[in-house]
Design an enzyme around this catalytic site. Structure first.
Site, short mmCIF file in Angstrom:
data_model
loop_
_atom_site.label_atom_id
_atom_site.label_comp_id
_atom_site.label_asym_id
_atom_site.label_seq_id
_atom_site.Cartn_x
_atom_site.Cartn_y
_atom_site.Cartn_z
N VAL A 1 0.84 -1.21 0.00
CA VAL A 1 0.00 0.00 0.00
C VAL A 1 0.87 1.26 0.00
O VAL A 1 0.63 2.20 -0.77
CB VAL A 1 -0.97 0.00 1.21
CG1 VAL A 1 -1.89 1.21 1.15
CG2 VAL A 1 -1.80 -1.28 1.25
N ALA B 1 -6.54 19.40 -3.36
CA ALA B 1 -6.11 19.67 -1.98
C ALA B 1 -5.89 21.16 -1.75
O ALA B 1 -5.95 21.64 -0.62
CB ALA B 1 -4.82 18.91 -1.69
N GLY C 1 -11.01 -1.43 1.69
CA GLY C 1 -10.03 -0.88 0.75
C GLY C 1 -10.47 0.40 0.07
O GLY C 1 -10.53 1.46 0.68
N GLY D 1 -1.19 -9.63 -3.51
CA GLY D 1 -1.10 -8.53 -2.53
C GLY D 1 -2.39 -8.30 -1.76
O GLY D 1 -2.57 -7.25 -1.15
N GLU E 1 -3.25 -10.53 4.24
CA GLU E 1 -2.45 -9.91 5.31
C GLU E 1 -1.12 -10.63 5.42
O GLU E 1 -0.97 -11.75 4.92
CB GLU E 1 -3.20 -10.03 6.64
CG GLU E 1 -4.51 -9.27 6.70
CD GLU E 1 -4.34 -7.79 6.39
OE1 GLU E 1 -3.59 -7.09 7.11
OE2 GLU E 1 -4.93 -7.31 5.41
N LYS F 1 -12.60 -5.03 10.87
CA LYS F 1 -13.31 -4.02 10.08
C LYS F 1 -14.74 -3.83 10.60
O LYS F 1 -15.24 -2.71 10.68
CB LYS F 1 -13.33 -4.45 8.61
CG LYS F 1 -11.95 -4.45 7.99
CD LYS F 1 -11.94 -5.21 6.68
CE LYS F 1 -10.58 -5.20 6.02
NZ LYS F 1 -10.47 -6.15 4.91
N GLY G 1 -5.68 -4.70 -2.27
CA GLY G 1 -4.75 -4.43 -3.36
C GLY G 1 -4.14 -3.05 -3.21
O GLY G 1 -4.77 -2.15 -2.63
P1 NAP Z 1 3.21 -4.86 3.52
O1 NAP Z 1 3.24 -4.99 2.04
O2 NAP Z 1 3.66 -6.00 4.35
O3 NAP Z 1 4.06 -3.56 3.90
C1 NAP Z 1 4.44 -3.24 5.22
C2 NAP Z 1 5.57 -2.23 5.14
O4 NAP Z 1 5.92 -1.85 6.47
C3 NAP Z 1 6.85 -2.75 4.48
O5 NAP Z 1 7.44 -1.75 3.73
C4 NAP Z 1 7.75 -3.11 5.69
O6 NAP Z 1 9.11 -2.97 5.38
C5 NAP Z 1 7.32 -2.03 6.66
N1 NAP Z 1 7.48 -2.43 8.05
C6 NAP Z 1 6.83 -3.41 8.72
N2 NAP Z 1 7.27 -3.46 10.00
C7 NAP Z 1 8.19 -2.50 10.12
C8 NAP Z 1 9.01 -2.05 11.19
N3 NAP Z 1 8.96 -2.63 12.38
N4 NAP Z 1 9.85 -1.01 10.97
C9 NAP Z 1 9.92 -0.42 9.77
N5 NAP Z 1 9.17 -0.80 8.71
C10 NAP Z 1 8.33 -1.82 8.89
O7 NAP Z 1 1.74 -4.50 4.02
P2 NAP Z 1 0.58 -3.81 3.18
O8 NAP Z 1 -0.21 -4.85 2.47
O9 NAP Z 1 1.09 -2.66 2.45
O10 NAP Z 1 -0.38 -3.32 4.39
C11 NAP Z 1 -0.09 -2.17 5.13
C12 NAP Z 1 -1.28 -1.84 6.03
O11 NAP Z 1 -2.41 -1.59 5.23
C13 NAP Z 1 -1.68 -2.96 6.97
O12 NAP Z 1 -2.15 -2.39 8.18
C14 NAP Z 1 -2.80 -3.64 6.24
O13 NAP Z 1 -3.70 -4.31 7.10
C15 NAP Z 1 -3.46 -2.44 5.61
N6 NAP Z 1 -4.26 -2.74 4.40
C16 NAP Z 1 -3.72 -3.47 3.41
C17 NAP Z 1 -4.47 -3.70 2.27
C18 NAP Z 1 -3.93 -4.52 1.12
O14 NAP Z 1 -4.70 -4.80 0.20
N7 NAP Z 1 -2.68 -4.89 1.10
C19 NAP Z 1 -5.76 -3.19 2.17
C20 NAP Z 1 -6.28 -2.43 3.23
C21 NAP Z 1 -5.51 -2.21 4.35
P3 NAP Z 1 9.84 -3.93 4.30
O15 NAP Z 1 9.22 -3.59 2.98
O16 NAP Z 1 11.28 -3.55 4.36
O17 NAP Z 1 9.55 -5.33 4.74
N1 HSE Z 2 -6.34 -8.70 3.59
C1 HSE Z 2 -7.38 -7.75 3.42
C2 HSE Z 2 -8.45 -8.35 2.52
C3 HSE Z 2 -6.82 -6.51 2.80
O1 HSE Z 2 -8.20 -9.38 1.89
O2 HSE Z 2 -9.55 -7.81 2.45
C4 HSE Z 2 -7.83 -5.40 2.72
O3 HSE Z 2 -8.17 -4.94 4.00
#
Ligand code: NAP
Ligand code: HSE
Length: 428
Positions: free
Chosen positions: A11, A30, A136, A189, A192, A207, A304
């Site tokens: 994200v 903005a 999302g 992607g 979780e 959620k 995503g």
């Molecule tokens: P992700 O791809 O795993 O990215 C997490 C990022 O945080 C990575 O860049 C990681 O670094 C960094 N990170 C994690 N722990 C860290 C620490 N202790 N110190 C410094 N950096 C750290 O996760 P994501 O899918 O983007 O999700 C991020 C958030 O958005 C989560 O809360 C998730 O629940 C939420 N979310 C995700 C989606 C989705 O579709 N993916 C949708 C809605 C909400 P590295 O890259 O170096 O490992």
């Molecule tokens: N893992 C979550 C999902 C990401 O599949 O809906 C979006 O919150």
């Protein structure tokens, strides 16, 4: 306006890209230009295809007075909570997509944001937005908190986990195996970091709690509510669903009546001609019923990078525009007449049961007798042989009480010819 992104993964990197690629429309909306000053990651050697300054030290961003807004996209609960608390205490605005963090700490964060807005004089003190945390790219927080604020909310029913919906759709439509499809959702992607949060129903529960806080001001934790996942859904359940005109989906349900609020997440059999049954793939869909507006329906991509980042960037624009903190969950003062959480045992539903039994004389009579003894009326009964000596009994019921179903399952499990714990799916 300068932002710092804590977590530049799926994200976070999409947020940085959208801010760059759509800079013209974003700055026009903005009213100011928005720059990513720096980002925090764990591993500096990963190639992210971005031209922003990266560090592993979050304090660099928190102590940088030129950073106005911290965008928390690292995930997890404890570390993220520390980062967000510090950002608020320093008078920075906060945007997060982290539903796990909000499931546990939303009311504390609301109080901290209020305090920061009152005591600090930085430009964005107390601004706290979290649109991407539920569904999302769908602006459901905005709709519920602002668009429907004139209504008493009667119910929310949502497909709010993209991973589960993607998996169930592939299992229903293409007969794909559970394990291979989970791997695909991870590669895309959607899942979780720990996918048991998705398939176990916990992500949807996080959620649901956020939505329930906006709808009812109710402060409960995931441990307080009914959470079941899709791990036990089998090919036989899918075959039953198809035979009798249902689809199987993971739903988050919040429902209010005079006894309180029912909050639950579980797999459901839904009649295939219902609107919500038609929401397939990674798409999310949420039905919200308000006492004045009636039923409203929201549909869109629930997971995503780009879809989620679209909501994150909208929050950043919103903060840049207004520069003012607003009540995080939509309540400016406590609601009169608190809502209480209804007990799980009081849920009333129709149920489907799969009971694996040894296929021998008298089994069916003993099973159906237990239904009668527990006040449960059978609607459909179907027997499917699984091997030479065993069979699955696939049974749906008329309306019954959760307590009675649980007692029935315990009684069934004790029968010597019942081979495994019966599987139960609620029918919506
Ligand atoms: P992700 O791809 O795993 O990215 C997490 C990022 O945080 C990575 O860049 C990681 O670094 C960094 N990170 C994690 N722990 C860290 C620490 N202790 N110190 C410094 N950096 C750290 O996760 P994501 O899918 O983007 O999700 C991020 C958030 O958005 C989560 O809360 C998730 O629940 C939420 N979310 C995700 C989606 C989705 O579709 N993916 C949708 C809605 C909400 P590295 O890259 O170096 O490992
Ligand atoms: N893992 C979550 C999902 C990401 O599949 O809906 C979006 O919150």
């Amino acid at each position: 306006m300068n932002i710092g992104i804590v977590g530049v993964g799926t994200v976070g990197s999409s947020v940085a890209k959208i801010l760059k690629e759509n800079a013209d429309v974003i700055s026009a909306r903005a009213g100011v230009d928005i720059f990513v000053k720096s980002g925090v990651v764990k591993n500096l050697s990963k190639d992210r295809g971005l031209d922003i300054k990266l560090t592993t030290d979050v304090d660099e961003l928190l102590n940088d007075e030129s950073i106005d807004v911290i965008v928390e996209l690292m995930g997890g609960v404890d570390e993220a909570f520390e980062v967000v608390k510090k950002a608020l205490a320093k008078g920075k605005g906060v945007v997060t997509a982290n539903k796990a963090l909000l499931a546990y700490h939303r009311f504390e964060l609301q109080e901290m944001a209020k305090k920061a807005a009152f005591e600090l004089d930085t430009a964005y003190a107390g601004c706290f937005e979290y649109e991407a945390s539920v569904a999302g790219g769908i602006p459901i927080i905005n709709a519920l908190r602002d668009g429907l604020s004139a209504n008493h909310i009667e119910s929310i029913r949502g497909i709010i986990n993209g991973t589960c919906n993607y998996m169930m759709t592939k299992m229903m439509n293409e007969g794909v195996e559970y394990a291979s499809i989970l791997k695909e959702a991870q590669e895309l992607g959607y899942a979780e970091a720990d996918p048991t949060f998705d398939v176990g129903g916990y992500d949807a529960a996080h959620k649901l709690l956020i939505l329930a806080s906006i709808a009812y001001g109710i402060d409960v934790k995931p441990e307080d509510i009914l959470i079941e996942g899709i791990q036990n859904v089998s090919k036989d359940d899918i075959a039953f669903a198809k035979e009798f005109g249902y689809v199987i989906k993971l739903l988050g349900i919040a429902k209010k009546d005079s006894d309180g609020v029912e909050l639950r997440v579980h797999a459901c059999l839904i009649k295939k001609d219902e609107m919500i049954a038609k929401i397939d793939g990674v798409m999310n869909g949420i039905s919200v019923v308000g006492d004045k507006v009636g039923e409203t329906l929201y549909y869109g991509p629930g997971a995503g990078g780009n879809a989620t980042a679209s909501a994150v960037v909208a929050n950043i624009i919103d903060i840049a525009r207004s520069g003012k903190s607003k009540p995080m969950m939509g309540y400016d003062k406590p609601m009169e007449g608190d809502f209480t959480l209804k007990s799980i045992e009081d849920i009333v539903s129709k149920y489907y049961l799969r009971i694996n039994v040894s296929d021998k004389t008298g089994v069916l009579a003993k099973v159906t007798k237990l239904f009668e003894e527990n006040n449960i009326s059978i609607e459909i009964i179907f027997q499917k042989p699984t091997s030479g000596t065993c069979a699955n009994l696939l049974i749906s019921t008329h309306l019954a009480c959760e307590k009675d179903i649980r007692n029935l399952i315990t009684a069934l499990e004790a029968l010597e010819f019942v081979n495994k714990k019966p599987v139960m799916i609620r029918i919506v």
